[in-house]
Write a protein that holds these residues in place. Sequence first.
Motif, PDB file in Angstrom:
ATOM      1  N   PHE A   4      63.814  71.242  53.310  1.00 39.24           N
ATOM      2  CA  PHE A   4      64.068  72.223  52.279  1.00 39.24           C
ATOM      3  C   PHE A   4      63.828  73.796  52.697  1.00 39.24           C
ATOM      4  N   ARG A   5      64.695  74.417  52.479  1.00 40.62           N
ATOM      5  CA  ARG A   5      64.747  75.947  52.982  1.00 40.62           C
ATOM      6  C   ARG A   5      63.847  76.733  51.963  1.00 40.62           C
ATOM      7  N   ASP A   6      64.094  76.321  50.556  1.00 38.11           N
ATOM      8  CA  ASP A   6      63.417  77.164  49.493  1.00 38.11           C
ATOM      9  C   ASP A   6      62.038  76.318  49.155  1.00 38.11           C
ATOM     10  N   LEU A  11      60.190  72.383  44.482  1.00 41.61           N
ATOM     11  CA  LEU A  11      59.378  72.133  43.614  1.00 41.61           C
ATOM     12  C   LEU A  11      60.261  71.613  42.180  1.00 41.61           C
ATOM     13  N   LEU A  12      61.478  72.164  41.961  1.00 42.65           N
ATOM     14  CA  LEU A  12      62.326  71.764  41.026  1.00 42.65           C
ATOM     15  C   LEU A  12      62.529  70.062  41.126  1.00 42.65           C
ATOM     16  N   VAL A  13      62.951  69.889  42.440  1.00 41.75           N
ATOM     17  CA  VAL A  13      63.336  68.331  42.734  1.00 41.75           C
ATOM     18  C   VAL A  13      62.113  67.579  42.450  1.00 41.75           C
ATOM     19  N   VAL A  14      61.041  67.859  43.070  1.00 48.41           N
ATOM     20  CA  VAL A  14      59.813  67.273  42.864  1.00 48.41           C
ATOM     21  C   VAL A  14      59.478  67.022  41.300  1.00 48.41           C
ATOM     22  N   GLU A  15      59.675  68.073  40.713  1.00 49.03           N
ATOM     23  CA  GLU A  15      59.254  67.849  39.118  1.00 49.03           C
ATOM     24  C   GLU A  15      60.110  66.826  38.657  1.00 49.03           C
ATOM     25  N   LYS A  16      61.371  66.751  38.895  1.00 54.28           N
ATOM     26  CA  LYS A  16      62.362  65.860  38.256  1.00 54.28           C
ATOM     27  C   LYS A  16      62.076  64.196  38.869  1.00 54.28           C
ATOM     28  N   LEU A  17      61.667  64.198  40.110  1.00 58.28           N
ATOM     29  CA  LEU A  17      61.608  62.734  40.714  1.00 58.28           C
ATOM     30  C   LEU A  17      60.147  62.442  40.439  1.00 58.28           C
ATOM     31  N   PHE A  64      53.175  69.721  49.146  1.00 54.37           N
ATOM     32  CA  PHE A  64      54.455  69.730  48.870  1.00 54.37           C
ATOM     33  C   PHE A  64      55.554  70.261  49.934  1.00 54.37           C
ATOM     34  N   GLU A  65      54.983  70.993  50.959  1.00 53.26           N
ATOM     35  CA  GLU A  65      55.967  71.279  52.093  1.00 53.26           C
ATOM     36  C   GLU A  65      56.229  70.195  53.005  1.00 53.26           C
ATOM     37  N   ARG A  66      54.998  69.339  53.002  1.00 57.07           N
ATOM     38  CA  ARG A  66      54.915  68.165  54.068  1.00 57.07           C
ATOM     39  C   ARG A  66      55.668  67.106  53.559  1.00 57.07           C
ATOM     40  N   LEU A 108      69.893  79.249  47.011  1.00 54.45           N
ATOM     41  CA  LEU A 108      70.400  77.991  46.884  1.00 54.45           C
ATOM     42  C   LEU A 108      71.155  77.130  48.083  1.00 54.45           C
ATOM     43  N   ASP A 109      70.739  77.305  49.215  1.00 48.66           N
ATOM     44  CA  ASP A 109      70.789  76.776  50.394  1.00 48.66           C
ATOM     45  C   ASP A 109      70.643  75.166  50.338  1.00 48.66           C
TER      46      ASP A 109
END
Length: 145
Positions: A4-6, A11-17, A64-66, A108-109
């Motif tokens: 991920f670049r951003d 974190l939004l994706v992590v929240e969902k999953l 979360f970065e890793r 949004l990349d």
Amino acid sequence: MTAFRDFDFKLLVVEKLMYWDRTLTPPFSMSAYMRKKKGVTSLYDYVEDNGLAYTVLDEARDFFERLHIGDELLATVDTLVLDGGHQVYMECAPVWDGEDDLSDVRSLDDLPLLPNLGRIIGADSCGIDVPGKHETLAARDIAVD
């Protein structure tokens, strides 16, 4: 590996999953991590005593970065929700109140990583600080509420 670049988009994706769908496991707990790694008994006191309020803790950022999220899980994300009260934000910044731009998405990349994303809830009111966001999302047929 998917990169991920951003960080805040991730974190939004992590929240969902991790916290909503519970398909990205095990769920991360900053309290448990700090208790195990540093003997911290009160995360709130640790944050306050070390001047870390309203910041993302280095330990959470590193985790979360890793964190690897496979393409098969990314393909299950069809909706993202922007909300300052997300669990992932409490794990990153335990005393953050969600009232500033600490976790705003600034790029949004990473949209191509979510091939089935069709809706972002809350994007109109907060959380995405990207010029031309409506045009970018519309070009990908992503609805915004």
